[in-house]
Motif scaffolding. Sequence first.
Motif, short mmCIF file in Angstrom:
data_model
loop_
_atom_site.label_atom_id
_atom_site.label_comp_id
_atom_site.label_asym_id
_atom_site.label_seq_id
_atom_site.Cartn_x
_atom_site.Cartn_y
_atom_site.Cartn_z
N SER A 180 35.51 105.06 -41.53
CA SER A 180 35.97 104.17 -40.46
C SER A 180 36.62 104.98 -39.35
O SER A 180 37.19 106.04 -39.59
CB SER A 180 36.97 103.16 -41.02
OG SER A 180 38.11 103.83 -41.54
N VAL A 181 36.52 104.48 -38.12
CA VAL A 181 37.12 105.17 -36.97
C VAL A 181 38.61 104.86 -36.95
O VAL A 181 39.01 103.69 -36.90
CB VAL A 181 36.45 104.73 -35.66
CG1 VAL A 181 37.13 105.39 -34.46
CG2 VAL A 181 34.96 105.08 -35.68
N ILE A 182 39.43 105.88 -36.98
CA ILE A 182 40.89 105.69 -37.01
C ILE A 182 41.57 106.26 -35.78
O ILE A 182 42.80 106.18 -35.67
CB ILE A 182 41.49 106.32 -38.28
CG1 ILE A 182 41.17 107.81 -38.35
CG2 ILE A 182 41.01 105.60 -39.52
CD1 ILE A 182 41.85 108.52 -39.50
N ALA B 253 36.10 112.99 -21.83
CA ALA B 253 35.15 113.10 -22.95
C ALA B 253 35.92 112.79 -24.22
O ALA B 253 36.94 113.44 -24.50
CB ALA B 253 34.54 114.49 -23.01
N GLY B 254 35.46 111.80 -24.97
CA GLY B 254 36.15 111.39 -26.18
C GLY B 254 35.26 111.47 -27.40
O GLY B 254 34.05 111.24 -27.32
N ALA B 255 35.84 111.80 -28.53
CA ALA B 255 35.11 111.83 -29.81
C ALA B 255 35.90 111.05 -30.84
O ALA B 255 37.12 111.23 -30.97
CB ALA B 255 34.90 113.27 -30.29
N PRO B 256 35.25 110.16 -31.58
CA PRO B 256 35.97 109.38 -32.60
C PRO B 256 36.41 110.25 -33.77
O PRO B 256 35.73 111.22 -34.13
CB PRO B 256 34.94 108.33 -33.05
CG PRO B 256 33.61 108.95 -32.74
CD PRO B 256 33.81 109.82 -31.54
N ILE B 257 37.54 109.91 -34.35
CA ILE B 257 38.04 110.56 -35.56
C ILE B 257 37.84 109.57 -36.70
O ILE B 257 38.31 108.44 -36.62
CB ILE B 257 39.52 110.92 -35.41
CG1 ILE B 257 39.73 111.85 -34.21
CG2 ILE B 257 40.04 111.58 -36.69
CD1 ILE B 257 41.19 112.01 -33.83
N ARG B 258 37.17 110.00 -37.74
CA ARG B 258 36.84 109.10 -38.84
C ARG B 258 37.64 109.43 -40.09
O ARG B 258 37.95 110.58 -40.37
CB ARG B 258 35.34 109.18 -39.16
CG ARG B 258 34.47 108.68 -38.03
CD ARG B 258 33.00 108.68 -38.40
NE ARG B 258 32.17 108.12 -37.32
CZ ARG B 258 31.93 106.83 -37.16
NH1 ARG B 258 32.42 105.96 -38.03
NH2 ARG B 258 31.19 106.41 -36.15
N ASN B 259 37.97 108.38 -40.82
CA ASN B 259 38.57 108.56 -42.12
C ASN B 259 37.56 109.28 -43.00
O ASN B 259 36.43 108.83 -43.14
CB ASN B 259 38.90 107.19 -42.73
CG ASN B 259 39.65 107.29 -44.04
OD1 ASN B 259 39.26 108.04 -44.93
ND2 ASN B 259 40.72 106.53 -44.17
#
Length: 647
Positions: free
Chosen positions: A166-168, A155-161
């Motif tokens: 933006s997805v970093i 299970a993955g979750a994007p990390i955003r600036n």
Amino acid sequence: MAWETFVTSGHPAEARSDHVRDDILASWLRSMEMGVDAATLASRKISDEDEIALRRQHNAHLRRAASAAFRRLEPHLSDAKSIMLLADDQGVIIDAIGDASVLDDGQGIHLEVGGQWNEKTVGTNGIGTALKTGKPMYVHAAEHFVEGVQAWTCAGAPIRNPFDNSVIGVVDLSGPPDIFRRHNIALVLAAAREIEIALAEQQRQDRTQLLEAFLQSKYSQADNSVLLLDRNGRILFRRGVDETTFPSSDKLLVGQKLLPDLEAFNAKDLPTLLPPNVEAQGLERLVLDNDYRGAALFLKCDRSLRRPEIGARRIQPRPNVSEEPIHIVCASPKMLEAIELAERAAQANVSVLIQGETGVGKELFARLIHSRLGRPDSPYVPVNCAAISNDLIGAELFGYVDGAFTGAARGGRAGKFEQANGGLLCLDEIGDMPIELQPYLLRALEQRAIYRMGDSKRRPVDVRLVAMTNRDLRQEIEKGKFRRDLFYRIGVVTIEVPPLRERGSDILALLEHFSDHFARETGRPKMSFGADALKMLASYRWPGNVRELRNAVQRIYLVCSGPVVTVKDLPPELRDDFDESEEDSLESILSGNSGDLESIEASAIRRTIAAEKGNLTRVAAVLGISRPTLYRKMRQYRIDRSVGRPD
């Protein structure tokens, strides 16, 4: 069976099944189009250890922001047969923690530091698909595109600036199939939000240090358009750079990476790296406390074009906000940094929490964010949570339908969320919101929809939330008066507005600004301030902050008759703070016949009440006693709350 059908036929229509989610099917199709071999047994790993080390170093800020969350979660993963991974914006794993045996098993498919998990390399998976879609994603067993990974669940979750959205990177929870729970996604989402908050704090500190380095340098007084860049070549602050001075100013935005890493940068390459019609005058390194913080890039501009004032921001508001333009007068580093953070937060679709003492001008920041939304005629809806009774605040925020409660208006009424649709909802004194209503606010923010009281109809809303408070919400959380999950939801970006006493020369700049304003408003010639009066105004601690200063100047223009303001023309509370009577002087109490402890205690209470303008909650906090004790001592010493003097 659906996966086998798809990889053999390559047609999504033939593979479609009630058991295959649309996001998974779309990812399978992308994997097929990119030529990923479904029979692959493992992902790939970067073979060069130096390259891995360099990548980890390049993402040091991301790893540092994730460290606290990873330390907190690591003890709970070892008994859960799970590992947690941190990947960069290319899907390369840069950190891994968790169950030792699962970490060992992961090496077999390169689920380890240096492993490459973008969709182009290994097809559908938690890390790569979350990166591609920008959404939280769980991928279980045969939902993975390549066969060798189907013995895993992730299970993955994007990390955003926090500032440009933006997805970093991605935070991912992986393990054998028996750890699969759909709510695993909630765990990685919470970790991702915690990392984003830590990133925002890092960037705030970086900007503060860079700005301090610039203001302490010999270049700060130069009348130039300037960009302040961090060590990575990213723009953190700009002065005198807007559409009136630079046609290409939209390519010089805060947060944009303009240059390569500055420590390895060759100034000869500068002309080729800048946008068209932008020419540099020079690049100067900035150092603070013997540490390299970044650089100031000075730009050439057409002097015939209008230049904005450095010390004052004039922002045209929306017609439904105010008829007057917004003025933020400042030159102090803390205030300039808060303004830049607010402008940057406005460009990202995130909730903002504005913290600061009463009177510092928190609503100006909310209006500043609203003015930067880029939506013509977007509504601005302010709500003071402390001014509405607990019984009515739910109806005020969410609205109600006909007959929802006794006294409800016929036909029902839309709430503030619906009124703010397409614009900004400003919740002032968010710390006063009843604890029982907070879950409903959290649900509205998460689902981007509300339910009117007495109604089951879901009403979508597109609202940017700005919350404001003069309380320490972390302390309120410990007291059980504020929900921790709501705090993290409203505080994706937190702006600390400094008190006036920490803004140095801004006091005199604001004094000049308000003097101009009230001279025009009253039709009087502008007054000048005597040296002693200016000294007293600059030294006063201003417990009421900018609002108190504004009221003081207004009173002077209404009461003072002469053209020069002297000490005796200042409001009594300012003079009392410096020119206390002999009976209130601590020195006289200790040296005279009244030097007993009761006299000292009574004097301390009187002086604190005067300084805090009769706010007994703050008086008790300053004196370190409870409110009942304060009341008892006020009765004992016959202290009048309104004037801070004996009856």
